[in-house]
Design an enzyme around this catalytic site. Structure first.
Site, PDB file in Angstrom:
ATOM      1  N   LYS A   1     -40.689  19.753   0.716  1.00 19.10           N
ATOM      2  CA  LYS A   1     -40.761  18.885  -0.682  1.00 19.10           C
ATOM      3  C   LYS A   1     -40.763  17.341  -0.278  1.00 19.10           C
ATOM      4  CE  LYS A   1     -37.730  17.719  -4.421  1.00 19.10           C
ATOM      5  NZ  LYS A   1     -36.525  17.473  -5.291  1.00 19.10           N
TER       6      LYS A   1
ATOM      7  N   SER B   1     -32.011  20.321  -8.425  1.00 18.68           N
ATOM      8  CA  SER B   1     -33.909  20.348  -8.666  1.00 18.68           C
ATOM      9  C   SER B   1     -33.920  21.338  -7.582  1.00 18.68           C
ATOM     10  CB  SER B   1     -33.486  18.763  -7.705  1.00 18.68           C
ATOM     11  OG  SER B   1     -34.071  18.246  -9.043  1.00 18.68           O
TER      12      SER B   1
ATOM     13  N   SER C   1     -36.651  18.741 -10.061  1.00 13.22           N
ATOM     14  CA  SER C   1     -37.621  18.187  -9.656  1.00 13.22           C
ATOM     15  C   SER C   1     -38.448  18.646  -8.696  1.00 13.22           C
ATOM     16  CB  SER C   1     -36.872  16.447  -8.717  1.00 13.22           C
ATOM     17  OG  SER C   1     -36.206  16.853  -7.718  1.00 13.22           O
TER      18      SER C   1
END
Lengths: 519, 111
Positions: free
Chosen positions: A87, A186, A162
């Site tokens: 990420k 997330s 997210s």
């Protein structure tokens, strides 16, 4: 199906076994995943768009080094040579790290996050950096400044957020493994809506050194995978104490891989499971509730004892979270001041602007709407006269929620709920309705407030829309092994019922892959 | 902590006004345009109204939690470890000069 596609559909554990058996090289595996990314990832305009940056050269160099180690009979770890996606909120030396924000466009960090350094030391080639809501603020990945990620199950729907990029990359077979971060859900909520496994470890269980912080008392790094065993393997690899993170827990991790293997045998006799009364019913989609109930029945069939447990303060978790998180975020994001790194924008029509004027213009140009909303909200909650009413009160509610967990875990070994109240919604549907967007994390937020670990395991497809549903398991702090035992048992029972794992539909291939296309 | 003149607390009727949002953005050093204020202020009012539901949930007897797993006095061995070189630290700077970050003027005309 070509050999390349074949390798991309294997689990990380299977790939590691194939590498060990000499059936494939890391270069072949890494190239197969790079080919898959080139075929289906596309850009901000079309395709999955899970990646903000692909590092083919670096990944292949790492793969060659891995193959050399293996040829010499000394692989660094079990997963040596298995590629991974990271990420874009974790710093990577020599590779861009944008956090999905314009304010960090083109920033190349001078150091690796501890978890990234551990991946490199363990021999995992890093395929690239995955898309995310700007500074991890969102539940749909639509708040990325570089355009949304699309759900591999339906490209017109969001992949959650997210960490939608990491979840979508793993769901679309662009990577067998990924790292995510979970501040209010997330990792777990994208896992639920993309049919992947996502784990938020115990607070402090995985180092956060090199994680660009949103809310320090809530953030946690964790694995994103297609199976529970793969999550345990990755969790053990990156977890454990880090002297560079003063909040990291200074004690050994429990045996997570052992727990996953034990769970996969399907025996849960003696396990007490608590269904959280407050995390079901109104607001939960019928198809989500149906799959959840079905999974509960499978746990009972595996020998678990299921009871209902009430956590009455959980109804206040969302409100407390949306005071605490913006307060911490507004302080954290003060560092983006246009002085030392990142974007610098000069205000228009101002001759010889001051540093403060440059700062104001830069923060307006560099931050998106959701980031601005949360900075302003946090600034408000921390203001004189409101601090006690908002921030102070939210911290007390946090205590009450932790007490609910303590009382519940005195009665049961794990708590369970649907991970997300609904399946994946359509792109744009909630983009300009912040409160509706926040409700997606209703069931995941309590774990972050209390610091306890949680996992989301694919529980099947909702009848009404054919989209994935997630089953959440929560355990007491430092008992992450229970997540893997229960998760693996449920996964084994569901796979037996389905005849294998969930498989998303074929994706359009041969797309034009471009990076940095504007949103 | 900065003062917010005229803002209404959780007990008040108006959650948060456009003027208050403008003031908060000013405190947070974000140059919001009028159009952005028109857009963000009503959304923030809805959010503030919603989170105000926590008022009165916990009494005075409930202690605050700032951290889920509190740790105190975390030290490491006092040994020198390599840090970033000046070149590494300055590599991402918008502007640099003589091994230093170069920034716009920090004083106003009247200062």
């Amino acid at each position: 199906m070509s050999a390349g596609q074949d390798w991309t559909t294997r689990t990380a554990a299977e790939l590691a076994d194939a590498l060990a058996a000499g059936e494939v090289t890391s270069v072949e595996l890494t190239q197969a995943h790079l080919d898959r990314i080139a075929a289906v990832d596309g850009s901000a305009i079309e395709g999955v768009h899970a990646f903000l940056h692909v590092d083919a050269e670096g990944a292949l160099a790492a793969a060659r080094a891995s193959d050399e180690r293996r040829a010499a009979g000394s692989p660094a770890t079990f997963l040596d040579g298995v590629p991974i996606a990271v990420k874009d909120v974790l710093t990577t030396e020599g590779m861009p790290t944008t956090c999905g924000s314009r304010i960090l466009e083109g920033w190349v960090p001078p150091y690796d996050a501890t978890v990234v350094a551990r991946l490199r030391a363990a021999g995992l080639p890093i395929l690239g950096k995955t898309n995310m809501d700007e500074f991890a603020m969102g539940s749909s990945t639509e708040h990325s400044a570089y355009g949304p990620t699309r759900n591999p199950w339906d490209l017109e729907r969001v992949p959650g957020g997210s960490g939608g990029g990491s979840a979508a990359a793993v769901a679309a077979y662009e990577a067998p493994l990924a790292l995510g971060t979970d501040t209010g859900g997330s990792i777990r909520q994208p896992g639920a809506v993309t049919g992947t496994v996502g784990v938020k470890p115990t607070y402090g269980g995985v180092s956060r050194y090199g994680l660009v912080a949103m809310a320090n008392s809530l953030d946690q790094v964790g694995p994103v995978t297609r199976t529970v065993l793969d999550a345990a393997l990755l969790h053990e690899l990156v977890g454990g104490h880090d002297p560079r993170d003063s909040t990291s827990v200074d004690q050994p991790l429990p045996d997570l891989v052992g727990a996953a293997r034990k769970g996969a045998t399907g025996d849960l006799s003696g396990l007490r499971v608590g269904v959280v009364t407050e995390l079901q019913g109104e607001g939960y989609q019928a198809g989500v509730q149906a799959r959840f109930t079905e999974s509960l029945d499978l746990l009972v069939a595996a020998g678990a004892e299921v009871v209902e447990v009430s956590c009455p303060q959980f109804v206040h978790a969302l409100a407390a979270y949306y005071v605490l998180m913006p307060s911490e975020a507004s302080s954290n994001l003060a560092k983006f001041d246009a002085m030392r790194y990142g974007l610098r924008v000069l205000p228009e029509g101002v001759p010889d602007p001051s540093a403060e004027e440059v700062m104001r213009a830069t923060r307006d140009a560099g931050f998106g709407d959701e980031v601005k909303r949360r900075i302003i909200l946090g600034t408000y909650a921390l203001s004189s006269g409101y601090y006690d009413a908002y921030y102070g009160q939210a911290q007390k509610v946090r205590t009450l929620i932790s007490r609910d967990f303590e009382a519940a875990f005195a009665q049961v070994d794990v708590l369970v709920s649907p991970t997300s109240p609904t399946t994946a919604f359509r792109l744009g549907e909630k983009l300009d309705d912040p409160l509706a967007m926040y409700l997606n994390d209703l069931a995941t937020i309590p774990a972050n407030l209390a610091g306890v670990p949680g996992i989301s395991v694919p529980a099947g497809l909702a009848e009404e829309d054919g989209l994935p549903v997630g089953f959440q398991v929560l355990a007491p702090a430092l008992a992450d092994d229970r997540l893997y035992r229960v998760g693996a048992a449920l996964e084994a029972a569901l796979h037996a019922r389905w005849g294998g794992p969930l498989t998303p539909p074929e994706l359009p291939a041969g797309l034009d892959r471009r990076e940095g296309a504007s949103a | 902590m900065p003062e917010i003149p005229g803002a209404n607390g959780p007990d008040g009727q108006v959650a948060i006004t456009r003027e208050e949002v403008a003031h908060l953005a000013d405190l947070a050093r974000i140059d919001l345009s009028d159009a952005e204020l028109d857009h963000l202020a009503p959304q923030l009012a809805v959010i503030v109204e919603s989170v105000a539901s926590i008022s009165g949930v916990a009494g005075d007897d409930v202690p605050a939690t700032s951290h889920p797993l509190p740790v105190t006095n975390v030290f490491r061995e006092d040994v020198v470890v390599p840090g970033l070189t000046a070149a590494q630290a300055l590599a991402a700077a918008p502007a640099s000069e003589q091994q230093r970050f170069s920034v716009p003027r920090i004083l106003g005309d009247e200062q």
